[in-house]
Design a protein around this motif. Structure first.
Motif, PDB file in Angstrom:
ATOM      1  N   PRO A  98      -6.673   2.935  10.261  1.00  0.00           N
ATOM      2  CA  PRO A  98      -5.413   3.285   9.605  1.00  0.00           C
ATOM      3  C   PRO A  98      -4.490   4.027  10.580  1.00  0.00           C
ATOM      4  O   PRO A  98      -4.933   4.916  11.301  1.00  0.00           O
ATOM      5  CB  PRO A  98      -5.842   4.210   8.465  1.00  0.00           C
ATOM      6  CG  PRO A  98      -7.259   3.833   8.195  1.00  0.00           C
ATOM      7  CD  PRO A  98      -7.827   3.455   9.535  1.00  0.00           C
ATOM      8  N   ARG A  99      -3.246   3.608  10.607  1.00  0.00           N
ATOM      9  CA  ARG A  99      -2.266   4.261  11.480  1.00  0.00           C
ATOM     10  C   ARG A  99      -1.690   5.461  10.737  1.00  0.00           C
ATOM     11  O   ARG A  99      -1.376   5.372   9.557  1.00  0.00           O
ATOM     12  CB  ARG A  99      -1.174   3.271  11.850  1.00  0.00           C
ATOM     13  CG  ARG A  99      -1.734   2.124  12.685  1.00  0.00           C
ATOM     14  CD  ARG A  99      -0.711   1.057  12.938  1.00  0.00           C
ATOM     15  NE  ARG A  99      -1.281   0.010  13.772  1.00  0.00           N
ATOM     16  CZ  ARG A  99      -0.619  -1.050  14.152  1.00  0.00           C
ATOM     17  NH1 ARG A  99       0.649  -1.218  13.780  1.00  0.00           N
ATOM     18  NH2 ARG A  99      -1.201  -1.957  14.910  1.00  0.00           N
ATOM     19  N   ASP A 113       1.401   7.028   6.292  1.00  0.00           N
ATOM     20  CA  ASP A 113       0.199   6.204   6.392  1.00  0.00           C
ATOM     21  C   ASP A 113       0.608   4.748   6.571  1.00  0.00           C
ATOM     22  O   ASP A 113       1.355   4.203   5.747  1.00  0.00           O
ATOM     23  CB  ASP A 113      -0.651   6.337   5.117  1.00  0.00           C
ATOM     24  CG  ASP A 113      -1.251   7.718   4.988  1.00  0.00           C
ATOM     25  OD1 ASP A 113      -2.178   8.015   5.742  1.00  0.00           O
ATOM     26  OD2 ASP A 113      -0.764   8.492   4.128  1.00  0.00           O
ATOM     27  N   ASP A 114       0.110   4.137   7.642  1.00  0.00           N
ATOM     28  CA  ASP A 114       0.343   2.714   7.930  1.00  0.00           C
ATOM     29  C   ASP A 114       1.819   2.341   8.012  1.00  0.00           C
ATOM     30  O   ASP A 114       2.220   1.250   7.623  1.00  0.00           O
ATOM     31  CB  ASP A 114      -0.379   1.831   6.904  1.00  0.00           C
ATOM     32  CG  ASP A 114      -1.881   1.920   7.067  1.00  0.00           C
ATOM     33  OD1 ASP A 114      -2.353   2.017   8.213  1.00  0.00           O
ATOM     34  OD2 ASP A 114      -2.580   1.898   6.043  1.00  0.00           O
ATOM     35  N   GLY A 122       3.943   0.745   4.396  1.00  0.00           N
ATOM     36  CA  GLY A 122       3.006   1.855   4.247  1.00  0.00           C
ATOM     37  C   GLY A 122       3.484   2.867   3.231  1.00  0.00           C
ATOM     38  O   GLY A 122       4.294   2.561   2.351  1.00  0.00           O
TER      39      GLY A 122
END
Length: 174
Positions: A98-99, A113-114, A122
């Motif tokens: 997860p980015r 998040d993402d 995201g």
């Protein structure tokens, strides 16, 4: 952040990973000086510096992981500016996790998040509350601005000096 909902930004945590194809040009020492850092690490430095409003050259510590040769497939960068603002950046081209971006301020936290990458999708939250946003392709927006800057004879919003700053940081601490 601009409204002051998290107070003064003090630290950024950023994780940007992906799985690179075997024939990625950055994996060739003849063509590249870095691999994961060149692919997404420089963009992560851009983001951290921008979120923090940081100025000047920070102290940079880099931990690299490599299978063979000198090009890293994963790296952790720790940046600290003289005003004690700091960033921790994790990049890898071996796994897709997860980015994440967290901007930690004096009064709270903004979390993405993402959202990293070409599509901007995201989730974003500020102090735990979700925030609505319209995803955009940041690459297209930057390219559109660059072309418009040439046509209008003006400086682009993102200048080449910002990219040079990141490369200089990495050269100083390589």
């Amino acid at each position: 952040i601009a409204l002051g909902d998290i107070g003064v930004p003090l630290h950024v945590k950023l994780m940007w990973t992906y799985t690179a194809p075997e024939n990625d040009w950055r994996a060739t020492e003849e063509l590249a000086r870095w691999w994961a850092i060149a692919a997404v690490g420089t963009h992560a430095i851009d983001l951290a510096t921008w979120f923090l409003g940081a100025n000047g050259i920070p102290e940079v510590r880099v931990t690299r992981e490599a299978d063979q040769g000198k090009l890293e497939h994963s790296a952790t960068l720790r940046l600290r500016w003289k005003n004690n603002k700091s960033a921790t950046i994790v990049v890898s081209n071996r796994v897709t996790l997860p980015r994440l971006i967290e901007v930690i301020g004096s009064k709270g936290v903004a979390r993405c998040d993402d959202t990293l990458g070409a599509y901007g999708k995201g989730r974003i939250s500020v102090n735990g509350d979700g925030m609505n946003f319209t995803p955009v392709d940041p690459y297209r927006a930057e390219l559109t601005d660059f072309v418009d800057a040439i046509r209008s004879n003006r400086e682009p919003i993102v200048s080449g000096a910002i990219g040079a700053y990141n490369v200089d940081l990495l050269h100083l601490h390589n």
